[in-house]
Every structure is written in C-alpha cells, then in structure tokens.
Design a protein around this motif. Structure first.
Motif, PDB file in Angstrom:
ATOM      1  N   THR A  50      35.087  58.273  61.518  1.00  0.00           N
ATOM      2  CA  THR A  50      35.055  57.309  60.412  1.00  0.00           C
ATOM      3  C   THR A  50      35.341  57.922  59.056  1.00  0.00           C
ATOM      4  OG1 THR A  50      32.634  57.565  60.294  1.00  0.00           O
ATOM      5  CG2 THR A  50      33.484  55.738  61.607  1.00  0.00           C
ATOM      6  N   GLY A  51      35.696  59.195  59.013  1.00  0.00           N
ATOM      7  CA  GLY A  51      36.108  59.805  57.755  1.00  0.00           C
ATOM      8  C   GLY A  51      35.000  60.375  56.907  1.00  0.00           C
ATOM      9  N   VAL A  52      33.759  60.350  57.396  1.00  0.00           N
ATOM     10  CA  VAL A  52      32.659  60.949  56.645  1.00  0.00           C
ATOM     11  C   VAL A  52      32.850  62.463  56.578  1.00  0.00           C
ATOM     12  CG1 VAL A  52      30.151  61.296  56.539  1.00  0.00           C
ATOM     13  CG2 VAL A  52      31.082  59.082  57.270  1.00  0.00           C
ATOM     14  N   TYR A  53      33.292  63.061  57.685  1.00  0.00           N
ATOM     15  CA  TYR A  53      33.633  64.473  57.734  1.00  0.00           C
ATOM     16  C   TYR A  53      35.127  64.624  58.004  1.00  0.00           C
ATOM     17  CZ  TYR A  53      28.612  65.400  58.579  1.00  0.00           C
ATOM     18  OH  TYR A  53      27.253  65.469  58.494  1.00  0.00           O
ATOM     19  N   LYS A  54      35.701  65.704  57.500  1.00  0.00           N
ATOM     20  CA  LYS A  54      37.069  66.071  57.856  1.00  0.00           C
ATOM     21  C   LYS A  54      37.008  67.076  58.999  1.00  0.00           C
ATOM     22  CE  LYS A  54      39.265  65.345  53.346  1.00  0.00           C
ATOM     23  NZ  LYS A  54      40.073  65.962  52.256  1.00  0.00           N
TER      24      LYS A  54
END
Length: 261
Positions: A50-54
């Motif tokens: 979900t894009g919270v972490y790369k």
C-alpha cells in the motif's frame, strides 16, 4: 486472471530483513489469507503493497483494465487511486469525526467539482455532495451502522469501529481490499458475523480480498488459498486443507488451533 503479482519482495530495516523474497499472486475475485506468528512480516507486506514502505527490492504489479501497473514505491494515495484499499491492525479512524463523515471523506478522491464550485456552493457541488451522503449511507447500512451516522467514531464499541473501518475502505471503490486482522478483539459472535460480512461484500462488490488474521476458524472457513509467512519468508501456500495438513505449518505456527478450526 491475476489482479496482483508480487515477485521477490524484500524489505530491510538496517541489517534486519523484515520481508525476504516474498512472492504472491492473487486471482481476480479470490479471497486469500496471509498467516503466520507475530513478527512474521505480515503487516510489513501490507505496508509495502500500500505504499507505506518502499521495498528494498522486488516488484508489485497491479493488473487493472487489462494493463499491468507497477506500484512498488508509489505514495499511499496513488496506490489507493489505482484501486487498492486497506484496513489496519490498529484501528485508524478519524475519531473526532462522525461515523458518516468517516465514510464520506473516503469518497472525495472521486469528486468531479473543483475548488471554485466548492467555495461558491454551486448546484453541481451540492448535488454531488448529496450523492456522496447517499452512497455513504448505503455502505453504513451494509455494516449495520446507519443508525449511528451522527455519532463520533470514538464513541462506537470496538467491533463497530472495525466495521466502520471496512466501510471507509469500501468507500474508495477498490478492486483489491486488504484486511489487517479484521477480527482482532472481537468475541466469537462478532467474529461469526464478520465472517459472513466479508464473504458477502466480496461477492456483492466483486472484490479480491487479501486478509491477515490470527483466528484460524475464520481463515479456514472463508479463504480459498492461504500463504504462510515465517521470519519474513513464505514457507507454505495452498488451499486451507493443504495448509491444515502441512506438518511444518502445524508444528511451527498453528499448533492445535488448526485441528480445532
């Protein structure tokens, strides 16, 4: 037809590999479980999707409208715009907003009116806002929260806050829904009701669902396939029956719970 393909996904925090070479694939319309002990990396996988972490390495591909779209490293709002929504292990509602506003705010990513129309309260703006309210109320009715639309989210019982978070995720009009421990903190009756709700919304909204859950009775009942994580790696995958009888899974993660499911 796959809607999500994850290949060799890895996330390192310093010298710690929280997720290592994880590969997953979800077919359109599936309901898939992601299980494992605490600290196995399940929520980290969700945060990567979900894009919270790369990610440190690996690829995440969302297949929508016949097009393959790489989404690794995108901002969460961009991932949401592409049709991937989630709930959280620790509830993250707008607790000082009403139940209705929690759902309505999630729909605003799709509004057509501009800033000027909003500022001047033009008829087009008022019409669309009314439509947002109506659609929000439909979702609240599905989750049996319509009668509490004017209450502050913080005042809802825990189980109803869980339902509200699902309603808010549905309000973004997703094609893929990630549920992070939706039954956490619920009693058996609430869990049974939630099991029916998850199955119903999957069919009603034609969703693909990936869920993290520690309640094995829920997982074994509604999931068509299951992935099992151990120290950030996939150690098993298959149907509930295949996972249920996998010796390594039984001994390391499920213990006696799987036999009672």
């Amino acid at each position: 037809m796959p809607i999500l393909t994850v290949k060799k996904l890895t996330k390192n925090f310093g010298g710690l590999a929280a997720v290592s070479n994880v590969s997953l694939e979800l077919e359109q319309g599936e309901l898939v479980g992601l299980i494992g002990p605490n600290g196995a990396g399940k929520t980290t996988v969700f945060n990567l999707l979900t894009g919270v972490y790369k990610p440190t390495s690996g690829t995440i591909t969302l297949h929508t409208n016949g097009v393959d779209k790489p989404i690794q490293g995108l901002k969460p709002y961009k991932v949401c715009e592409m049709g991937l929504a989630r709930t959280f292990q620790n509830i993250r509602l707008f607790k000082d907003l009403t139940v209705l506003d929690n759902v309505r705010i999630a729909m605003h990513k799709n509004v057509k009116y501009g800033l000027a129309a909003s500022f001047l309260r033009l008829p087009s703006c008022q019409k669309e806002e009314q439509e947002l309210v109506e659609r929000s109320m439909e979702l609240l009715k599905i989750m049996k929260l319509d009668h509490k639309k004017d209450e502050l989210a913080r005042n809802l019982p825990y189980g109803e806050q869980r339902h509200l978070e699902i309603a808010r995720a549905l309000a973004t009009n997703p094609s893929l829904l990630l549920l992070d421990e939706p039954a956490a903190g619920m009693n058996p009756a609430e869990t049974a009701q939630l099991t029916e709700v998850i199955s119903w919304i999957r069919n009603q909204f034609k969703l693909t669902i990936l869920l993290i859950e520690h309640d094995m009775s829920l997982v074994m009942k509604i999931c068509e396939r299951i992935y099992v994580l151990d120290y950030g790696q996939v150690i098993a995958s298959g149907t509930p029956e295949e996972v249920r009888t996998n010796k390594r899974v039984i001994e390391a993660y499920l213990g006696e719970d799987v036999n009672n499911a």
